[in-house]
Design an enzyme around this catalytic site. Structure first.
Site, PDB file in Angstrom:
ATOM      1  N   ASP A  85      -4.294   2.072  -0.047  1.00 32.84           N
ATOM      2  CA  ASP A  85      -4.027   3.585  -0.472  1.00 32.84           C
ATOM      3  C   ASP A  85      -5.190   4.441   0.007  1.00 32.84           C
ATOM      4  O   ASP A  85      -5.066   5.341   0.417  1.00 32.84           O
ATOM      5  CB  ASP A  85      -4.137   3.540  -2.260  1.00 32.84           C
ATOM      6  CG  ASP A  85      -2.915   3.137  -2.706  1.00 32.84           C
ATOM      7  OD1 ASP A  85      -2.076   3.714  -2.939  1.00 32.84           O
ATOM      8  OD2 ASP A  85      -2.685   1.655  -2.904  1.00 32.84           O
ATOM      9  N   THR A 130       3.061   1.444  -4.459  1.00 36.27           N
ATOM     10  CA  THR A 130       1.818   0.689  -4.453  1.00 36.27           C
ATOM     11  C   THR A 130       2.098  -0.661  -5.106  1.00 36.27           C
ATOM     12  O   THR A 130       1.816  -1.733  -4.790  1.00 36.27           O
ATOM     13  CB  THR A 130       0.591   1.438  -4.776  1.00 36.27           C
ATOM     14  OG1 THR A 130       0.389   2.625  -4.190  1.00 36.27           O
ATOM     15  CG2 THR A 130      -0.453   0.279  -4.869  1.00 36.27           C
TER      16      THR A 130
END
Length: 321
Positions: free
Chosen positions: A53, A125
């Site tokens: 990320d 995620t």
């Protein structure tokens, strides 16, 4: 003498850059997964951040800023502005796949201050950390005057189950007045009503809203980008999410691509979601998306659930990056 790339309208250059940058971000995401060092940080319940990320956002934001320094960008991850960005994270190419298309007349003179870019560097995620790699997307949404106008949905791990020699990844993009590209659309199954919703953020309201829409099947997957992509591809009929958990960076890119194929994405009450520079980040009145019969889905949401989704009182967001 200016090149053809330099002469292209600003909105087309932003879209072409976003396409190319998403491919670079996807490469970074795959390379971090290969190291096995994900650097997971727990931000909240079922809310994670990984090194993928952080690195992908650095790549995307720095690359966009280099080419379009006056365009505001909102990214999901909070990063240290003093972070040093590696040179190989910067992508300056413009994708020919985008620039070969003509810009719609109403968008040819769009200015920097009319654009806001919304970035989710790794949508899904939690699924990334759990090995559900087909759920993972890189989302770059381009709003013009608050309207989701262009979007890139990159799937870094598309085709990952096809064998060790299979080519990984695909990049899907769409723009209002231009169309949507990079995928094959099928006709949703007739006589059915397949609805997709969250796999990890469910509660009573989420379940009741889905059931009220009379699904023949419920597909629970991760990532807003992945769910809307199922809709865009014709694998489901609607996406229903009666929760305040979704953010603008989750929906801007998917909404633009969905609208480009004739679908609609609104809040749970049927009202448009706006993406101006000063809007609050949460989609606090839920998300509902479909390719057809959108008003019918909106009408099915029970009144007690509709009453739960009032405008929130959150503070205005910080300035764009």
């Amino acid at each position: 003498m200016a090149s053809a790339e330099e002469e292209a309208p600003l909105i087309m250059r932003v879209m072409a850059a976003s396409y190319a940058i998403s491919i670079k971000a996807a490469e970074i995401i795959r390379s971090i997964m290969k190291t096995g060092e994900l650097g997971v940080v727990v931000k909240g319940k079922n809310d994670f951040q990984t090194e993928a990320d952080r690195a992908a956002q650095r790549c995307i934001v720095a690359s966009l800023h280099k080419q379009f320094p006056k365009v505001p960008i909102h990214g999901e991850e909070s990063l240290d502005p003093q972070d040093v960005i590696p040179d190989d994270f910067i992508e300056t190419e413009l994708a020919a796949e985008v620039l070969q298309h003509s810009c719609p007349a109403n968008l040819q003179n769009v200015k920097d201050e009319e654009i806001v870019i919304w970035v989710d560097p790794v949508d899904g995620t939690a699924e990334y950390t759990q090995g559900l790699l087909d759920h993972v997307t890189v989302l770059i949404g381009v709003a013009v005057n608050g309207i989701a106008t262009g979007g890139v949905i990159n799937q870094p791990y598309y085709n990952y189950q096809a064998g060790p020699d299979a080519k990984l990844g695909r990049c899907i993009w769409g723009m209002l007045g231009v169309g949507a590209f990079g995928f094959e659309r099928q006709t949703p199954p007739e006589g059915e009503n397949i609805i997709t919703t969250t796999r990890s953020h469910s509660n009573r309201a989420v379940t009741e809203a889905v059931e009220a829409c009379q699904p023949s099947q419920v597909v629970r997957v991760g990532g807003a980008g992945h769910k809307v992509l199922l809709l865009i591809e014709g694998k489901v009929h609607a996406y229903v999410f009666a929760s305040k958990g979704c953010k603008k960076w989750d929906t801007c890119a998917p909404e633009a691509v969905l609208h480009a194929v004739g679908g609609r994405l609104t809040d749970l009450l049927g009202k448009p979601i706006t993406y101006g520079v000063d809007v609050k980040f949460p989609n606090s009145t839920g998300v509902l998306a479909s390719v057809s019969n959108h008003d019918w889905y909106v009408s099915q949401i029970p009144e007690d659930i509709r009453d739960m989704f009032k405008p929130d009182q959150e503070q205005a967001p910080p300035p764009a990056l």
